[in-house]
Write a protein that holds these residues in place. Structure first.
Motif, PDB file in Angstrom:
ATOM      1  N   ASN A 169      81.100 -24.419  38.582  1.00 33.76           N
ATOM      2  CA  ASN A 169      79.813 -24.765  39.205  1.00 33.76           C
ATOM      3  C   ASN A 169      79.579 -26.276  39.292  1.00 33.76           C
ATOM      4  OD1 ASN A 169      79.379 -22.044  39.451  1.00 33.76           O
ATOM      5  ND2 ASN A 169      77.725 -21.936  37.971  1.00 33.76           N
ATOM      6  N   ASN A 170      80.593 -27.015  39.698  1.00 34.94           N
ATOM      7  CA  ASN A 170      80.521 -28.471  39.853  1.00 34.94           C
ATOM      8  C   ASN A 170      80.266 -29.218  38.545  1.00 34.94           C
ATOM      9  OD1 ASN A 170      80.969 -28.415  42.705  1.00 34.94           O
ATOM     10  ND2 ASN A 170      78.834 -27.776  42.952  1.00 34.94           N
ATOM     11  N   LEU A 171      80.565 -28.585  37.436  1.00 35.12           N
ATOM     12  CA  LEU A 171      80.447 -29.219  36.128  1.00 35.12           C
ATOM     13  C   LEU A 171      81.820 -29.235  35.468  1.00 35.12           C
ATOM     14  CD1 LEU A 171      77.236 -27.445  34.770  1.00 35.12           C
ATOM     15  CD2 LEU A 171      77.383 -29.730  35.766  1.00 35.12           C
ATOM     16  N   SER A 172      82.053 -30.259  34.660  1.00 35.94           N
ATOM     17  CA  SER A 172      83.274 -30.333  33.848  1.00 35.94           C
ATOM     18  C   SER A 172      82.924 -29.947  32.424  1.00 35.94           C
ATOM     19  CB  SER A 172      83.837 -31.753  33.856  1.00 35.94           C
ATOM     20  OG  SER A 172      84.256 -32.108  35.133  1.00 35.94           O
ATOM     21  N   PHE A 173      83.733 -29.052  31.861  1.00 38.63           N
ATOM     22  CA  PHE A 173      83.547 -28.631  30.481  1.00 38.63           C
ATOM     23  C   PHE A 173      84.788 -29.012  29.682  1.00 38.63           C
ATOM     24  CE2 PHE A 173      80.831 -25.652  32.850  1.00 38.63           C
ATOM     25  CZ  PHE A 173      79.631 -25.858  32.187  1.00 38.63           C
ATOM     26  N   ARG A 216      75.579 -38.131  30.202  1.00 38.61           N
ATOM     27  CA  ARG A 216      75.584 -38.422  31.633  1.00 38.61           C
ATOM     28  C   ARG A 216      75.765 -37.112  32.379  1.00 38.61           C
ATOM     29  NH1 ARG A 216      81.142 -39.165  33.175  1.00 38.61           N
ATOM     30  NH2 ARG A 216      82.428 -38.899  31.347  1.00 38.61           N
ATOM     31  N   PRO A 217      75.343 -37.076  33.629  1.00 43.01           N
ATOM     32  CA  PRO A 217      75.384 -35.812  34.367  1.00 43.01           C
ATOM     33  C   PRO A 217      76.802 -35.266  34.586  1.00 43.01           C
ATOM     34  CG  PRO A 217      73.973 -37.407  35.480  1.00 43.01           C
ATOM     35  CD  PRO A 217      74.691 -38.138  34.382  1.00 43.01           C
ATOM     36  N   ASN A 218      76.858 -33.942  34.719  1.00 35.69           N
ATOM     37  CA  ASN A 218      78.025 -33.185  35.189  1.00 35.69           C
ATOM     38  C   ASN A 218      79.187 -33.052  34.216  1.00 35.69           C
ATOM     39  OD1 ASN A 218      76.596 -32.965  37.648  1.00 35.69           O
ATOM     40  ND2 ASN A 218      77.476 -34.875  38.371  1.00 35.69           N
ATOM     41  N   SER A 219      79.068 -33.537  33.023  1.00 41.23           N
ATOM     42  CA  SER A 219      80.178 -33.465  32.078  1.00 41.23           C
ATOM     43  C   SER A 219      79.662 -33.027  30.712  1.00 41.23           C
ATOM     44  CB  SER A 219      80.856 -34.838  31.977  1.00 41.23           C
ATOM     45  OG  SER A 219      82.071 -34.726  31.305  1.00 41.23           O
ATOM     46  N   PHE A 220      80.209 -31.911  30.231  1.00 43.22           N
ATOM     47  CA  PHE A 220      79.741 -31.331  28.972  1.00 43.22           C
ATOM     48  C   PHE A 220      80.905 -31.068  28.026  1.00 43.22           C
ATOM     49  CE2 PHE A 220      76.378 -30.588  31.895  1.00 43.22           C
ATOM     50  CZ  PHE A 220      75.219 -30.613  31.128  1.00 43.22           C
ATOM     51  N   ASN A 221      80.594 -31.101  26.747  1.00 44.18           N
ATOM     52  CA  ASN A 221      81.555 -30.727  25.717  1.00 44.18           C
ATOM     53  C   ASN A 221      81.113 -29.397  25.127  1.00 44.18           C
ATOM     54  OD1 ASN A 221      81.917 -31.377  22.297  1.00 44.18           O
ATOM     55  ND2 ASN A 221      83.658 -30.987  23.616  1.00 44.18           N
ATOM     56  N   ILE A 222      82.038 -28.446  25.085  1.00 43.01           N
ATOM     57  CA  ILE A 222      81.799 -27.178  24.403  1.00 43.01           C
ATOM     58  C   ILE A 222      82.709 -27.172  23.189  1.00 43.01           C
ATOM     59  CG2 ILE A 222      81.819 -24.674  24.584  1.00 43.01           C
ATOM     60  CD1 ILE A 222      81.606 -24.964  27.599  1.00 43.01           C
ATOM     61  N   SER A 223      82.134 -26.986  22.015  1.00 48.94           N
ATOM     62  CA  SER A 223      82.925 -27.097  20.790  1.00 48.94           C
ATOM     63  C   SER A 223      82.326 -26.229  19.695  1.00 48.94           C
ATOM     64  CB  SER A 223      82.964 -28.561  20.328  1.00 48.94           C
ATOM     65  OG  SER A 223      81.653 -28.997  19.988  1.00 48.94           O
ATOM     66  N   GLY A 224      82.882 -26.371  18.524  1.00 51.95           N
ATOM     67  CA  GLY A 224      82.402 -25.698  17.326  1.00 51.95           C
ATOM     68  C   GLY A 224      82.410 -26.704  16.194  1.00 51.95           C
ATOM     69  N   HIS A 225      83.024 -26.350  15.090  1.00 53.39           N
ATOM     70  CA  HIS A 225      83.300 -27.168  13.909  1.00 53.39           C
ATOM     71  C   HIS A 225      82.084 -27.459  13.038  1.00 53.39           C
ATOM     72  CE1 HIS A 225      85.378 -29.852  11.222  1.00 53.39           C
ATOM     73  NE2 HIS A 225      84.542 -30.820  11.502  1.00 53.39           N
ATOM     74  N   ILE A 226      80.939 -27.743  13.626  1.00 56.67           N
ATOM     75  CA  ILE A 226      79.796 -28.196  12.826  1.00 56.67           C
ATOM     76  C   ILE A 226      78.894 -27.043  12.367  1.00 56.67           C
ATOM     77  CG2 ILE A 226      79.820 -30.536  13.762  1.00 56.67           C
ATOM     78  CD1 ILE A 226      77.496 -29.734  15.602  1.00 56.67           C
ATOM     79  N   HIS A 227      79.289 -25.834  12.686  1.00 49.22           N
ATOM     80  CA  HIS A 227      78.576 -24.626  12.257  1.00 49.22           C
ATOM     81  C   HIS A 227      77.102 -24.688  12.646  1.00 49.22           C
ATOM     82  CE1 HIS A 227      82.004 -22.707  10.312  1.00 49.22           C
ATOM     83  NE2 HIS A 227      82.388 -23.938  10.054  1.00 49.22           N
ATOM     84  N   GLU A 265      70.634 -26.530  33.465  1.00 48.54           N
ATOM     85  CA  GLU A 265      69.277 -26.940  33.084  1.00 48.54           C
ATOM     86  C   GLU A 265      69.300 -28.314  32.421  1.00 48.54           C
ATOM     87  OE1 GLU A 265      67.313 -23.961  30.713  1.00 48.54           O
ATOM     88  OE2 GLU A 265      67.834 -22.369  32.132  1.00 48.54           O
ATOM     89  N   VAL A 266      70.207 -28.497  31.494  1.00 48.85           N
ATOM     90  CA  VAL A 266      70.333 -29.793  30.818  1.00 48.85           C
ATOM     91  C   VAL A 266      70.766 -30.859  31.820  1.00 48.85           C
ATOM     92  CG1 VAL A 266      71.601 -31.074  29.030  1.00 48.85           C
ATOM     93  CG2 VAL A 266      70.812 -28.738  28.575  1.00 48.85           C
ATOM     94  N   ASN A 267      71.648 -30.485  32.731  1.00 46.10           N
ATOM     95  CA  ASN A 267      72.170 -31.423  33.719  1.00 46.10           C
ATOM     96  C   ASN A 267      71.050 -31.999  34.593  1.00 46.10           C
ATOM     97  OD1 ASN A 267      74.671 -32.645  34.593  1.00 46.10           O
ATOM     98  ND2 ASN A 267      74.361 -31.572  36.534  1.00 46.10           N
ATOM     99  N   GLU A 268      70.091 -31.163  34.978  1.00 46.93           N
ATOM    100  CA  GLU A 268      68.961 -31.646  35.784  1.00 46.93           C
ATOM    101  C   GLU A 268      68.178 -32.717  35.021  1.00 46.93           C
ATOM    102  OE1 GLU A 268      68.509 -31.096  39.033  1.00 46.93           O
ATOM    103  OE2 GLU A 268      70.416 -30.022  38.803  1.00 46.93           O
TER     104      GLU A 268
END
Length: 194
Positions: free
Chosen positions: A103-107, A119-130, A181-184
């Motif tokens: 959907n035009n976003l980078s993960f 910054r817009p359009n770029s997200f990190n999906i992760s874990g580790h920090i519980h 939503e966050v991107n907006e």
């Protein structure tokens, strides 16, 4: 999904997980996983899957539906990861991370939170920090203990209309809708800040 910590007895107390034993945790997370995942689905497992050896990994992986692609976590021993991949128990692995576009976003899929800058359009999906909170708005914690996942378990229902169970993997669509939503908000802030 991240941080299942199968076989890790102390995680029950560290994160106040809703189980009386690691055996109960395994059974309920496997059931929650299989209730939403089909064999044709790909599931990105963002690290810290299982404590134990090759037999423990294989026993659990053999019960999970879907094509599992692992992003190695700090508790995932590379020797075991390579072996379960070679034996066909996982469909792929990445030692550091992987980038997917939707959907035009980078993960950026990683185990450790990655600071990309808000910054817009770029997200990190992760874990580790519980259950700890992320430092940036562009970070999404899909660890089973995270606030994001606990909200997901409450907001989305299963086919019977019941809330999802602890340990249910989150769909890419749900993550992407949240990210949009966050991107907006990030777009407004980013343009105003220039």
């Amino acid at each position: 999904i991240a941080d299942t910590h199968f076989g890790h007895k102390n995680i029950l107390d560290f994160e106040n997980r809703p189980f009386d034993s690691i055996e109960e945790m395994e059974e309920k997370i496997v059931k929650a996983w299989n209730n939403v995942v089909e064999n044709k689905d790909s599931v990105y497992l963002l690290g810290d899957f299982c404590f134990g050896g090759n037999k423990d990994w294989n026993r659990i992986l053999s019960r999970l539906k879907g094509k599992v692609i692992l992003v190695k976590g700090n508790h995932d021993k590379i020797k075991i990861v390579k072996r379960v991949f070679k034996e066909g128990h996982i469909d792929g692995y990445h030692e550091v991370g992987k980038v997917i576009h939707h959907n035009n976003l980078s993960f950026h899929l990683t185990h450790y939170p990655l600071e990309l800058g808000d910054r817009p359009n770029s997200f990190n999906i992760s874990g580790h920090i519980h259950s700890k909170l992320n430092a940036q708005a562009c970070q999404i914690n899909v660890g089973v203990d995270s606030e994001f996942m606990r909200e997901y378990y409450k907001r989305v229902t299963d086919s019977d209309g019941l809330p999802l169970s602890f340990g249910t993997p989150v769909s890419l669509e749900y993550v992407a809708n949240y990210a949009q939503e966050v991107n907006e908000l990030l777009k407004k802030h980013y343009v105003r800040g220039m």
